[in-house]
Structure formats: C-alpha cells, structure tokens
Scaffold this motif. Structure first.
Motif, PDB file in Angstrom:
ATOM      1  N   ILE A   3     -21.659 -10.646 -15.025  1.00 29.17           N
ATOM      2  CA  ILE A   3     -21.437  -9.504 -15.910  1.00 29.17           C
ATOM      3  C   ILE A   3     -21.751  -8.232 -15.139  1.00 29.17           C
ATOM      4  N   LEU A   4     -20.760  -7.362 -14.987  1.00 25.13           N
ATOM      5  CA  LEU A   4     -20.922  -6.146 -14.204  1.00 25.13           C
ATOM      6  C   LEU A   4     -20.959  -4.929 -15.113  1.00 25.13           C
ATOM      7  N   SER A   5     -21.637  -3.890 -14.674  1.00 22.06           N
ATOM      8  CA  SER A   5     -21.554  -2.614 -15.369  1.00 22.06           C
ATOM      9  C   SER A   5     -20.198  -2.000 -15.077  1.00 22.06           C
ATOM     10  N   PRO A   6     -19.666  -1.145 -15.976  1.00 22.34           N
ATOM     11  CA  PRO A   6     -18.318  -0.617 -15.794  1.00 22.34           C
ATOM     12  C   PRO A   6     -18.117   0.123 -14.478  1.00 22.34           C
ATOM     13  N   ILE A  22     -15.593 -12.316 -13.135  1.00 18.45           N
ATOM     14  CA  ILE A  22     -16.364 -11.153 -13.574  1.00 18.45           C
ATOM     15  C   ILE A  22     -15.981 -10.806 -15.005  1.00 18.45           C
ATOM     16  N   THR A  24     -16.713  -7.506 -17.940  1.00 15.99           N
ATOM     17  CA  THR A  24     -17.307  -6.211 -18.248  1.00 15.99           C
ATOM     18  C   THR A  24     -16.498  -5.532 -19.335  1.00 15.99           C
ATOM     19  N   ASP A  25     -17.110  -4.626 -20.059  1.00 16.68           N
ATOM     20  CA  ASP A  25     -16.395  -3.777 -21.003  1.00 16.68           C
ATOM     21  C   ASP A  25     -16.063  -2.474 -20.290  1.00 16.68           C
ATOM     22  N   VAL A  26     -14.780  -2.151 -20.231  1.00 13.59           N
ATOM     23  CA  VAL A  26     -14.311  -0.978 -19.502  1.00 13.59           C
ATOM     24  C   VAL A  26     -13.663  -0.005 -20.470  1.00 13.59           C
ATOM     25  N   ARG A  85     -11.684  -9.250 -18.232  1.00 16.16           N
ATOM     26  CA  ARG A  85     -12.013 -10.513 -17.584  1.00 16.16           C
ATOM     27  C   ARG A  85     -11.121 -10.664 -16.357  1.00 16.16           C
TER      28      ARG A  85
END
Length: 255
Positions: A3-6, A22, A24-26, A85
């Motif tokens: 899980i990455l930061s945007p 990966i 993340t919410d972008v 995703r």
C-alpha cells in the motif's frame, strides 16, 4: 509493503520480484508518458481512469482491467479519487502472460484475485503466490474483451485541442470545431478520416460514450452526466447511451 501513499515514488523495474502489486487511492493525477520493462495490469476497484497508449484513448471503469505489455508507452490520468490497483509481471517468468495490449471485463472472481495480488507482501512465499497466480491466469484468459478505446488523431494542429479534451473539455460539433481551429469543415473531416479511420461525427459520438462511462463510474447522476455532455434532455442522453451500450445509464451504474 504493497500500500503506497499517493505521492510515493515507485519503480517496479528496479525490484527483482516476478510479481509486484501496489494499491493506493489516487486523486487528480497525470502519470505522464512512460514505459516499463515489466508488463502491467491496471485496474480501478472504484472510480475511473483513462489511459493514453499507441495513439488511442482508453477508458477504464471499475468493470474492466487493462493489460499493458512491456515496452509500450502509456499515460494514466485520474480526474477524481480512484482506488488504483497495479500489478507488474516479469513476463519472462510466465509463459501464460498475454503478449498483446487488451482491455477485458472483470468478473467478481477476477476482481478479488487482482485485489489479493495488489495487496500481498512483496516478500510473500512464492509457493503461496503460485496458487493465486494459477487461478488468475485462467480467469484473465477467459475474460471477455471490451472495446473501450478511441483512435486519436496525431496531426500537430490538433494537439492543444486534444489536451483540452483530456482536461475535461467537450468536443464541439464539426462546424464549431472547424471555426475554432481556423480550418474548413472539409479539411477537418478529411484529417479525421485519415488519422482515425472514422468520420468526425462518429468519433465525437464515441468520445461522448467513453466520457459518459467515466462520469457514471465516478458516481455522477444521469442528469449531471447528460448536462456535462451537452444533451438537450435526460431522455435524449438515456436513448443515446442505450443505443451505444445496450443498457440504460442507471443499469450500467448498478452493474
């Protein structure tokens, strides 16, 4: 960590694993044109993204995933928050991997497999990965192909106008666009036919279909979508959408 930061920097090609997922919410984002040495599967669990690749504009709603083979230039854009995703594959390790660009429909099982792979630890035991991967390749091969792409003209005189479309502008009717670009309607029509294989009116209609899919996937109402696409009424938009997609906008959102 999957899980990455945007805003995190990430380079899948720099990692040795055969499969890297990966999640993340972008929010509003433009990846810029780039390519990978690994092949990539793109999917939005929620929201909608658009992809530019091989002179085509492709919309990716939550019902679909895109397989992008290694070495293909592409650019992903998001206008609103997307549950992004992305799974990268070293396809030298997987003979089952597709070799061609494709957009396919995602059923609930394939969606669950993508979510699992996007979230698994990169150091996960390979034997456990193989169980999931075997089912993933089977479902990907069986997935129905979707035609959600539009050829894009490459004439430099249209570059600024095309960029405005990527930012959300509406393509005007032929006479208005010709006046805007300072060329005759005949010249503009020939240009589109030569570059896209489609008359401008057909191209514009398909663009409106793809934009409607984006807006509806982002949760916009039928009325707001109809207004954004300059339809005279909600009923005119519903009839247009049904003609092109075989269902009403509401039925599409329920799917």
């Amino acid at each position: 960590m999957a899980i990455l930061s945007p805003n995190a920097r990430f380079d899948a090609d720099a990692l040795p694993q055969g499969v890297i997922g990966i999640a993340t919410d972008v929010g509003q984002h433009d990846s810029g044109v780039h390519r990978h040495r690994k092949s990539q599967l793109l999917f939005a669990a929620h929201g909608c993204m658009s992809i530019s690749l091989q002179d085509r504009h492709t919309v990716l709603p939550p019902t679909c995933a895109a397989w992008i083979p290694a070495g293909i230039d592409h650019c992903a854009r998001m206008r609103n928050v997307v549950a992004y995703r992305s799974i990268y594959f070293d396809t030298a390790q997987f003979e089952q991997a597709p070799t061609q660009l494709q957009v396919c429909r995602v059923n609930p099982l394939l969606s669950a497999l993508i979510e699992r792979m996007a979230l698994w630890p990169w150091e996960m035991d390979s034997a456990k990965q193989q169980l999931v991967l075997a089912l993933f390749w089977q479902e990907l091969a069986a997935a129905e192909q979707e035609q959600l792409s539009l050829p894009m003209p490459t004439d430099p005189r249209l570059a600024a106008w095309l960029e405005s479309l990527h930012l959300g502008a509406l393509p005007n009717p032929l006479n208005q666009l010709a006046a805007q670009l300072g060329m005759s309607e005949k010249t503009l029509s020939r240009l589109f036919s030569r570059h896209t294989g489609m008359p401008y009116q057909s191209w514009r209609q398909q663009w409106r279909v793809l934009r409607a899919l984006e807006l509806l996937s982002e949760g916009q109402s039928v009325s707001r979508t109809a207004d954004a696409l300059a339809f005279a009424s909600d009923s005119a938009f519903i009839a247009f959408f049904r003609q092109h997609r075989g269902m009403t906008p509401r039925q599409y959102q329920q799917r």
